[in-house]
Motif scaffolding. Structure first.
Motif, PDB file in Angstrom:
ATOM      1  N   LYS A 130     -17.468  -2.148  32.449  1.00  0.00           N
ATOM      2  CA  LYS A 130     -16.833  -0.824  31.923  1.00  0.00           C
ATOM      3  C   LYS A 130     -15.801  -0.503  32.620  1.00  0.00           C
ATOM      4  O   LYS A 130     -14.784   0.249  32.132  1.00  0.00           O
ATOM      5  CB  LYS A 130     -17.880   0.113  32.054  1.00  0.00           C
ATOM      6  CG  LYS A 130     -18.930  -0.007  30.794  1.00  0.00           C
ATOM      7  CD  LYS A 130     -20.131   1.144  30.601  1.00  0.00           C
ATOM      8  CE  LYS A 130     -20.863   0.869  29.497  1.00  0.00           C
ATOM      9  NZ  LYS A 130     -21.712   2.131  29.532  1.00  0.00           N
ATOM     10  N   GLN A 131     -15.655  -0.516  33.975  1.00  0.00           N
ATOM     11  CA  GLN A 131     -14.697   0.000  34.976  1.00  0.00           C
ATOM     12  C   GLN A 131     -13.465  -0.623  34.769  1.00  0.00           C
ATOM     13  O   GLN A 131     -12.166  -0.195  34.454  1.00  0.00           O
ATOM     14  CB  GLN A 131     -15.230  -0.007  36.524  1.00  0.00           C
ATOM     15  CG  GLN A 131     -15.882   1.069  36.850  1.00  0.00           C
ATOM     16  CD  GLN A 131     -16.141   1.180  38.198  1.00  0.00           C
ATOM     17  OE1 GLN A 131     -16.375   0.211  39.217  1.00  0.00           O
ATOM     18  NE2 GLN A 131     -16.077   2.269  38.989  1.00  0.00           N
ATOM     19  N   GLU A 132     -13.747  -2.180  34.547  1.00  0.00           N
ATOM     20  CA  GLU A 132     -12.431  -2.966  34.331  1.00  0.00           C
ATOM     21  C   GLU A 132     -12.029  -2.720  33.025  1.00  0.00           C
ATOM     22  O   GLU A 132     -10.726  -2.477  33.006  1.00  0.00           O
ATOM     23  CB  GLU A 132     -12.916  -4.453  34.486  1.00  0.00           C
ATOM     24  CG  GLU A 132     -13.199  -4.896  36.004  1.00  0.00           C
ATOM     25  CD  GLU A 132     -13.961  -6.280  35.929  1.00  0.00           C
ATOM     26  OE1 GLU A 132     -13.987  -6.791  35.039  1.00  0.00           O
ATOM     27  OE2 GLU A 132     -14.144  -6.766  36.985  1.00  0.00           O
ATOM     28  N   ASN A 133     -12.487  -2.525  31.955  1.00  0.00           N
ATOM     29  CA  ASN A 133     -11.996  -2.154  30.798  1.00  0.00           C
ATOM     30  C   ASN A 133     -11.388  -1.045  30.706  1.00  0.00           C
ATOM     31  O   ASN A 133     -10.380  -0.814  29.953  1.00  0.00           O
ATOM     32  CB  ASN A 133     -13.202  -2.447  29.635  1.00  0.00           C
ATOM     33  CG  ASN A 133     -13.266  -3.853  29.424  1.00  0.00           C
ATOM     34  OD1 ASN A 133     -12.501  -4.718  29.410  1.00  0.00           O
ATOM     35  ND2 ASN A 133     -14.549  -4.285  29.049  1.00  0.00           N
ATOM     36  N   ASP A 134     -12.057   0.158  31.216  1.00  0.00           N
ATOM     37  CA  ASP A 134     -11.356   1.643  31.414  1.00  0.00           C
ATOM     38  C   ASP A 134     -10.073   1.526  32.026  1.00  0.00           C
ATOM     39  O   ASP A 134      -9.225   2.042  31.556  1.00  0.00           O
ATOM     40  CB  ASP A 134     -12.399   2.400  32.201  1.00  0.00           C
ATOM     41  CG  ASP A 134     -13.585   2.793  31.112  1.00  0.00           C
ATOM     42  OD1 ASP A 134     -13.570   2.606  29.966  1.00  0.00           O
ATOM     43  OD2 ASP A 134     -14.458   3.235  31.684  1.00  0.00           O
ATOM     44  N   GLN A 135      -9.945   0.673  33.084  1.00  0.00           N
ATOM     45  CA  GLN A 135      -8.642   0.441  33.877  1.00  0.00           C
ATOM     46  C   GLN A 135      -7.655  -0.131  32.863  1.00  0.00           C
ATOM     47  O   GLN A 135      -6.493   0.484  32.950  1.00  0.00           O
ATOM     48  CB  GLN A 135      -8.831  -0.418  35.257  1.00  0.00           C
ATOM     49  CG  GLN A 135      -9.726   0.630  36.105  1.00  0.00           C
ATOM     50  CD  GLN A 135      -9.969  -0.163  37.437  1.00  0.00           C
ATOM     51  OE1 GLN A 135      -9.537  -1.462  37.427  1.00  0.00           O
ATOM     52  NE2 GLN A 135     -10.575   0.357  38.324  1.00  0.00           N
ATOM     53  N   PHE A 137      -7.399  -0.218  29.798  1.00  0.00           N
ATOM     54  CA  PHE A 137      -7.061   0.931  28.932  1.00  0.00           C
ATOM     55  C   PHE A 137      -6.417   1.637  29.081  1.00  0.00           C
ATOM     56  O   PHE A 137      -5.285   2.004  28.512  1.00  0.00           O
ATOM     57  CB  PHE A 137      -8.535   1.455  27.942  1.00  0.00           C
ATOM     58  CG  PHE A 137      -8.205   2.383  26.943  1.00  0.00           C
ATOM     59  CD1 PHE A 137      -7.860   1.787  25.618  1.00  0.00           C
ATOM     60  CD2 PHE A 137      -8.289   3.567  27.050  1.00  0.00           C
ATOM     61  CE1 PHE A 137      -7.810   2.596  24.784  1.00  0.00           C
ATOM     62  CE2 PHE A 137      -8.076   4.522  26.176  1.00  0.00           C
ATOM     63  CZ  PHE A 137      -7.768   3.957  24.863  1.00  0.00           C
ATOM     64  N   ASP A 138      -6.681   2.438  30.255  1.00  0.00           N
ATOM     65  CA  ASP A 138      -5.607   3.491  30.832  1.00  0.00           C
ATOM     66  C   ASP A 138      -4.398   2.933  31.054  1.00  0.00           C
ATOM     67  O   ASP A 138      -3.361   3.589  30.838  1.00  0.00           O
ATOM     68  CB  ASP A 138      -6.306   4.017  32.092  1.00  0.00           C
ATOM     69  CG  ASP A 138      -7.540   4.725  32.029  1.00  0.00           C
ATOM     70  OD1 ASP A 138      -7.884   5.190  30.775  1.00  0.00           O
ATOM     71  OD2 ASP A 138      -8.249   5.079  32.871  1.00  0.00           O
ATOM     72  N   GLN A 139      -4.300   1.921  31.734  1.00  0.00           N
ATOM     73  CA  GLN A 139      -2.897   1.109  32.086  1.00  0.00           C
ATOM     74  C   GLN A 139      -2.101   0.896  30.523  1.00  0.00           C
ATOM     75  O   GLN A 139      -0.966   0.990  30.690  1.00  0.00           O
ATOM     76  CB  GLN A 139      -3.146  -0.146  32.776  1.00  0.00           C
ATOM     77  CG  GLN A 139      -3.425   0.118  34.060  1.00  0.00           C
ATOM     78  CD  GLN A 139      -3.936  -1.224  34.929  1.00  0.00           C
ATOM     79  OE1 GLN A 139      -3.668  -2.139  34.378  1.00  0.00           O
ATOM     80  NE2 GLN A 139      -4.278  -1.098  36.041  1.00  0.00           N
ATOM     81  N   SER A 140      -2.699   0.427  29.611  1.00  0.00           N
ATOM     82  CA  SER A 140      -2.102   0.051  28.350  1.00  0.00           C
ATOM     83  C   SER A 140      -1.442   1.138  27.576  1.00  0.00           C
ATOM     84  O   SER A 140      -0.397   1.276  26.966  1.00  0.00           O
ATOM     85  CB  SER A 140      -2.864  -0.700  27.528  1.00  0.00           C
ATOM     86  OG  SER A 140      -4.043  -0.084  27.152  1.00  0.00           O
TER      87      SER A 140
END
Length: 146
Positions: A130-135, A137-140
């Protein structure tokens, strides 16, 4: 069941009292809160707590995730056993069909549940994922000044 206090020629009663007597809600105060919260409708409009219900009125009542449309068959101002309370109203055929369809949809979605609780390692992996995907998503979606 106790004898109703309604006079023989009574044509209506308060909706909160009827909902309580028909066992839609455990107490009149819960019925009152549901009405004030917009969970009870008559002819598509929200009702007030003091709304007078009459025989033949059609009410839409939301309890949790379920919505029921019922037609008032009898009036009672006393709360009795469930079999007696169920004679106070009749659920419409559309309402029954809608609830059954919704129940079958819920059952289909519950089939994807895992058959065990995640272990401590599983929880760490889920958290990391979840943390990796949130990061990502935030970067994109980050705003960049060019």
């Amino acid at each position: 069941m106790r004898k109703s206090n309604l006079p023989e020629n009574a044509v209506g009663m308060r909706i909160d009292k009827w909902l309580w007597a028909a066992r839609f809600f455990k107490t009149r105060s819960i019925a009152k809160n549901a009405i004030e919260g917009g969970k009870v409708h008559h002819d598509g409009d929200r009702v007030k707590v003091s709304k007078e219900v009459r025989l033949g009125m059609e009410l839409t009542i939301q309890q949790g995730i379920e919505k029921k449309t019922v037609v008032i068959k009898e009036l009672s101002d006393v709360r009795g056993p469930a079999p007696v309370a169920q004679k106070l109203y009749e659920e419409t055929a559309d309402s029954i069909a809608r609830r059954e369809a919704f129940a079958s949809q819920r059952k289909l979605h519950n089939l994807a549940r895992p058959d065990h609780r995640p272990s401590k390692k599983d929880r760490r992996d889920i958290h990391k994922f979840k943390q990796e995907n949130d990061q990502m998503f935030d970067q994109s979606w980050a705003y960049h000044d060019d």
